[in-house]
Enzyme design. Structure first.
Site, PDB file in Angstrom:
ATOM      1  N   ARG A   1      17.696   2.738  12.938  1.00 39.02           N
ATOM      2  CA  ARG A   1      17.461   3.631  14.076  1.00 39.02           C
ATOM      3  C   ARG A   1      18.376   4.852  14.028  1.00 39.02           C
ATOM      4  O   ARG A   1      17.969   5.964  14.348  1.00 39.02           O
ATOM      5  CB  ARG A   1      17.673   2.861  15.383  1.00 39.02           C
ATOM      6  CG  ARG A   1      17.317   3.660  16.632  1.00 39.02           C
ATOM      7  CD  ARG A   1      17.437   2.815  17.890  1.00 39.02           C
ATOM      8  NE  ARG A   1      18.789   2.358  18.131  1.00 39.02           N
ATOM      9  CZ  ARG A   1      19.201   1.097  17.996  1.00 39.02           C
ATOM     10  NH1 ARG A   1      18.350   0.174  17.617  1.00 39.02           N
ATOM     11  NH2 ARG A   1      20.454   0.747  18.232  1.00 39.02           N
TER      12      ARG A   1
ATOM     13  N   ARG B   1      22.398 -10.608  24.345  1.00 40.96           N
ATOM     14  CA  ARG B   1      22.980  -9.369  24.861  1.00 40.96           C
ATOM     15  C   ARG B   1      23.254  -9.575  26.351  1.00 40.96           C
ATOM     16  O   ARG B   1      22.373 -10.017  27.081  1.00 40.96           O
ATOM     17  CB  ARG B   1      22.018  -8.199  24.636  1.00 40.96           C
ATOM     18  CG  ARG B   1      21.676  -8.007  23.166  1.00 40.96           C
ATOM     19  CD  ARG B   1      20.793  -6.791  22.957  1.00 40.96           C
ATOM     20  NE  ARG B   1      20.232  -6.747  21.611  1.00 40.96           N
ATOM     21  CZ  ARG B   1      20.847  -6.249  20.548  1.00 40.96           C
ATOM     22  NH1 ARG B   1      22.061  -5.751  20.679  1.00 40.96           N
ATOM     23  NH2 ARG B   1      20.264  -6.235  19.361  1.00 40.96           N
TER      24      ARG B   1
ATOM     25  N   HIS C   1      11.031  -7.178  11.898  1.00 44.16           N
ATOM     26  CA  HIS C   1      12.162  -8.101  11.947  1.00 44.16           C
ATOM     27  C   HIS C   1      12.252  -9.053  10.758  1.00 44.16           C
ATOM     28  O   HIS C   1      13.228  -9.792  10.634  1.00 44.16           O
ATOM     29  CB  HIS C   1      12.124  -8.901  13.254  1.00 44.16           C
ATOM     30  CG  HIS C   1      12.552  -8.089  14.440  1.00 44.16           C
ATOM     31  ND1 HIS C   1      11.718  -7.192  15.059  1.00 44.16           N
ATOM     32  CD2 HIS C   1      13.747  -8.011  15.086  1.00 44.16           C
ATOM     33  CE1 HIS C   1      12.372  -6.609  16.056  1.00 44.16           C
ATOM     34  NE2 HIS C   1      13.595  -7.082  16.090  1.00 44.16           N
TER      35      HIS C   1
ATOM     36  N   ASP D   1      28.557  -2.561  16.863  1.00 46.92           N
ATOM     37  CA  ASP D   1      29.419  -1.723  17.696  1.00 46.92           C
ATOM     38  C   ASP D   1      29.397  -2.124  19.167  1.00 46.92           C
ATOM     39  O   ASP D   1      30.399  -1.996  19.870  1.00 46.92           O
ATOM     40  CB  ASP D   1      29.078  -0.240  17.539  1.00 46.92           C
ATOM     41  CG  ASP D   1      27.614   0.071  17.788  1.00 46.92           C
ATOM     42  OD1 ASP D   1      26.856  -0.847  18.165  1.00 46.92           O
ATOM     43  OD2 ASP D   1      27.226   1.234  17.627  1.00 46.92           O
TER      44      ASP D   1
ATOM     45  N   THR E   1      25.626  -6.594  10.784  1.00 44.61           N
ATOM     46  CA  THR E   1      24.415  -5.840  11.122  1.00 44.61           C
ATOM     47  C   THR E   1      23.765  -5.383   9.831  1.00 44.61           C
ATOM     48  O   THR E   1      24.456  -4.912   8.917  1.00 44.61           O
ATOM     49  CB  THR E   1      24.717  -4.613  12.003  1.00 44.61           C
ATOM     50  OG1 THR E   1      23.552  -3.773  12.060  1.00 44.61           O
ATOM     51  CG2 THR E   1      25.872  -3.791  11.471  1.00 44.61           C
TER      52      THR E   1
ATOM     53  N   GLN F   1      13.066  -8.157   8.079  1.00 48.94           N
ATOM     54  CA  GLN F   1      14.231  -7.638   7.355  1.00 48.94           C
ATOM     55  C   GLN F   1      15.528  -8.334   7.767  1.00 48.94           C
ATOM     56  O   GLN F   1      16.506  -8.316   7.031  1.00 48.94           O
ATOM     57  CB  GLN F   1      14.370  -6.136   7.609  1.00 48.94           C
ATOM     58  CG  GLN F   1      13.199  -5.320   7.103  1.00 48.94           C
ATOM     59  CD  GLN F   1      13.177  -3.935   7.707  1.00 48.94           C
ATOM     60  OE1 GLN F   1      13.893  -3.041   7.260  1.00 48.94           O
ATOM     61  NE2 GLN F   1      12.372  -3.727   8.727  1.00 48.94           N
TER      62      GLN F   1
ATOM     63  N   GLY G   1      11.646   2.620  -6.256  1.00 49.57           N
ATOM     64  CA  GLY G   1      10.959   3.736  -6.891  1.00 49.57           C
ATOM     65  C   GLY G   1      10.056   4.526  -5.977  1.00 49.57           C
ATOM     66  O   GLY G   1       8.976   4.967  -6.384  1.00 49.57           O
TER      67      GLY G   1
ATOM     68  N   ARG H   1      36.796 -22.940   8.814  1.00 50.94           N
ATOM     69  CA  ARG H   1      37.545 -23.609   7.742  1.00 50.94           C
ATOM     70  C   ARG H   1      38.907 -22.964   7.502  1.00 50.94           C
ATOM     71  O   ARG H   1      39.856 -23.647   7.101  1.00 50.94           O
ATOM     72  CB  ARG H   1      36.704 -23.663   6.473  1.00 50.94           C
ATOM     73  CG  ARG H   1      35.505 -24.596   6.656  1.00 50.94           C
ATOM     74  CD  ARG H   1      34.848 -25.021   5.390  1.00 50.94           C
ATOM     75  NE  ARG H   1      33.883 -26.091   5.667  1.00 50.94           N
ATOM     76  CZ  ARG H   1      33.071 -26.616   4.771  1.00 50.94           C
ATOM     77  NH1 ARG H   1      33.095 -26.184   3.513  1.00 50.94           N
ATOM     78  NH2 ARG H   1      32.227 -27.579   5.107  1.00 50.94           N
TER      79      ARG H   1
ATOM     80  N   ARG I   1      -2.103   4.447   4.331  1.00 55.82           N
ATOM     81  CA  ARG I   1      -1.878   3.235   5.102  1.00 55.82           C
ATOM     82  C   ARG I   1      -0.429   3.173   5.577  1.00 55.82           C
ATOM     83  O   ARG I   1       0.461   3.819   5.010  1.00 55.82           O
ATOM     84  CB  ARG I   1      -2.176   1.983   4.252  1.00 55.82           C
ATOM     85  CG  ARG I   1      -3.612   1.920   3.725  1.00 55.82           C
ATOM     86  CD  ARG I   1      -4.610   1.810   4.852  1.00 55.82           C
ATOM     87  NE  ARG I   1      -5.985   1.863   4.389  1.00 55.82           N
ATOM     88  CZ  ARG I   1      -6.698   0.805   4.041  1.00 55.82           C
ATOM     89  NH1 ARG I   1      -6.157  -0.411   4.090  1.00 55.82           N
ATOM     90  NH2 ARG I   1      -7.948   0.939   3.639  1.00 55.82           N
TER      91      ARG I   1
ATOM     92  N   ASP J   1      25.765   0.474   9.529  1.00 50.12           N
ATOM     93  CA  ASP J   1      26.078   1.730  10.225  1.00 50.12           C
ATOM     94  C   ASP J   1      27.406   1.686  10.973  1.00 50.12           C
ATOM     95  O   ASP J   1      27.571   2.366  11.987  1.00 50.12           O
ATOM     96  CB  ASP J   1      24.950   2.093  11.188  1.00 50.12           C
ATOM     97  CG  ASP J   1      24.687   1.003  12.231  1.00 50.12           C
ATOM     98  OD1 ASP J   1      25.272  -0.092  12.119  1.00 50.12           O
ATOM     99  OD2 ASP J   1      23.899   1.248  13.158  1.00 50.12           O
TER     100      ASP J   1
ATOM    101  N   ASP K   1      22.000  -2.824   9.349  1.00 47.44           N
ATOM    102  CA  ASP K   1      21.886  -1.365   9.248  1.00 47.44           C
ATOM    103  C   ASP K   1      23.033  -0.715   8.480  1.00 47.44           C
ATOM    104  O   ASP K   1      22.921   0.442   8.071  1.00 47.44           O
ATOM    105  CB  ASP K   1      21.817  -0.743  10.651  1.00 47.44           C
ATOM    106  CG  ASP K   1      20.499  -1.017  11.337  1.00 47.44           C
ATOM    107  OD1 ASP K   1      19.537  -1.408  10.647  1.00 47.44           O
ATOM    108  OD2 ASP K   1      20.422  -0.861  12.574  1.00 47.44           O
TER     109      ASP K   1
ATOM    110  N   GLY L   1      22.292  -8.207  17.519  1.00 49.12           N
ATOM    111  CA  GLY L   1      21.247  -8.613  16.579  1.00 49.12           C
ATOM    112  C   GLY L   1      21.785  -9.531  15.507  1.00 49.12           C
ATOM    113  O   GLY L   1      22.900  -9.340  15.019  1.00 49.12           O
TER     114      GLY L   1
ATOM    115  N   ARG M   1      31.404 -20.212   9.280  1.00 48.43           N
ATOM    116  CA  ARG M   1      31.936 -21.278   8.415  1.00 48.43           C
ATOM    117  C   ARG M   1      33.330 -20.907   7.908  1.00 48.43           C
ATOM    118  O   ARG M   1      34.257 -21.729   7.913  1.00 48.43           O
ATOM    119  CB  ARG M   1      30.982 -21.480   7.243  1.00 48.43           C
ATOM    120  CG  ARG M   1      31.476 -22.434   6.141  1.00 48.43           C
ATOM    121  CD  ARG M   1      30.406 -22.481   5.048  1.00 48.43           C
ATOM    122  NE  ARG M   1      30.778 -23.359   3.947  1.00 48.43           N
ATOM    123  CZ  ARG M   1      31.417 -22.976   2.856  1.00 48.43           C
ATOM    124  NH1 ARG M   1      31.807 -21.697   2.740  1.00 48.43           N
ATOM    125  NH2 ARG M   1      31.683 -23.840   1.892  1.00 48.43           N
TER     126      ARG M   1
ATOM    127  N   LYS N   1       0.418  11.394 -10.414  1.00 41.97           N
ATOM    128  CA  LYS N   1       0.574  10.162  -9.655  1.00 41.97           C
ATOM    129  C   LYS N   1      -0.674   9.913  -8.809  1.00 41.97           C
ATOM    130  O   LYS N   1      -1.149  10.804  -8.096  1.00 41.97           O
ATOM    131  CB  LYS N   1       1.802  10.236  -8.737  1.00 41.97           C
ATOM    132  CG  LYS N   1       3.120  10.272  -9.504  1.00 41.97           C
ATOM    133  CD  LYS N   1       4.311  10.291  -8.560  1.00 41.97           C
ATOM    134  CE  LYS N   1       5.618  10.325  -9.341  1.00 41.97           C
ATOM    135  NZ  LYS N   1       6.805  10.363  -8.456  1.00 41.97           N
TER     136      LYS N   1
END
Length: 328
Positions: A176, A76, A258, A107, A130, A260, A190, A29, A252, A134, A132, A15, A25, A218
């Protein structure tokens, strides 16, 4: 005696993550600085097997430090997981005179590189890319900081409408197998609750927590859900359960997906990528192989690829406690 490194290949695999271009870069360099040839490998291990190579100079990587994604493309490869595929890749790098590889990915990328190193004694160094976060052996992977900023900005916008309509929003973020994104953005934005794979909150406890929030005054709530959270089969199941067991909220769901992974890398990720690229190349030139470059206590350190792959990144327990206090 370690073999002399005269030409280094660099590839991105798995990913994409913001900061990959900045790392490419830096590798190119740093090679130029040490008078070592550098070759771009396009489309990850797929391109490695097909000899999709292009020489790179310091000028080849101008104006990419600020770009998201990866200019080297990513793919992949199932074929590289076979002995025949890796033999083909070795033939291609030998033919091209490539002496070592810098692998930018996660990984899966590192697993392929480690096996390639074991089978052909071919020098490899990994750079963790990555969102994540992780991977064991580094406090930050490339793209993690940028993803946090992207997600927080999106949640801030969603909160505007949640407050305006007294709504409860379940917002699903990537993660995941690990809840690093969810936990950090939950605190930063928050959120009233944060659901992560490492902590099984349970549906009844979630509803009870939301009731307490309502009783405290709230009128709207944000719940951050890591995609790997185990409470429900999906974020939509969570919505349905709350709809059935709690009155007074217009519930909702927003799945950020993606988005992100995209966007220009943050300053932190650009600096981290630059540091990691330098460390990766200079480690290869010093005879190091089968390691991953990582950030530990703000220093560039090497972790064996085997440990990076098998180790498990740990959730920040202090941050988890902070999130509970802030939700009061």
């Amino acid at each position: 005696m370690p073999k002399t490194i005269k030409k280094i290949g660099v590839l991105t695999s798995g990913g994409d993550a913001p900061g990959m271009n900045a790392a490419v870069r830096s590798v190119v360099r740093t090679c130029a600085y040490h008078n070592v040839e550098c070759v771009a490998v396009y489309r990850g291990y797929e391109g490695l097997m097909q000899g999709d190579f292009k020489p790179m100079t310091a000028r080849s990587v101008k104006d990419i430090i600020n770009r998201g994604g990866t200019i080297l493309k990513s793919a992949r490869s199932m074929e590289f997981r076979t002995v025949e595929g890796r033999k083909l890749a070795y033939q291609q790098v030998t033919k091209a005179g490539i002496d070592a590889l810098v692998l930018i990915g996660g990984d899966g990328t590192f697993t392929g590189g480690m096996i390639f190193n074991q089978e052909f004694d071919f020098p490899v160094i990994g750079i963790p890319g990555t969102i994540d976060n992780d991977i064991f052996g580094t406090s930050h992977t490339l793209g993690f900081d940028t993803a946090l900023n992207t997600v927080v900005e999106a949640i801030d916008k969603i909160r505007d409408t949640a407050s305006s309509h007294n709504r409860l929003f379940f917002i699903e973020v990537m993660g995941r197998d690990a809840g690093h994104i969810a936990l950090n953005v939950g605190v930063g934005a928050g959120a009233e609750e944060i659901l992560i794979p490492e902590e099984d909150m349970g549906l009844d406890r979630l509803v009870e927590s939301l009731r307490r929030s309502r009783q405290s005054g709230k009128t709207s709530s944000i719940v951050i859900v890591a995609e790997g959270d185990k409470i429900g089969k999906s974020v939509f199941e969570l919505k349905d359960y709350v709809d059935e067991n709690m009155e007074g909220y217009d519930v909702r769901v927003s799945v950020l997906g993606h988005m992100q992974r995209g966007g220009a890398p943050s300053c932190f990720d650009r600096v981290l990528a630059s540091r990691m690229g330098v460390k990766a190349v200079e480690s290869l030139l010093a005879g190091k192989t089968n390691y991953m470059v990582g950030l530990i206590n703000n220093e560039m350190e090497l972790t064996p690829l085997d440990s990076a792959i098998k180790g498990k990144s740990k959730i920040n327990l202090e941050l988890l406690r902070v999130s509970e206090i802030m939700a009061t």
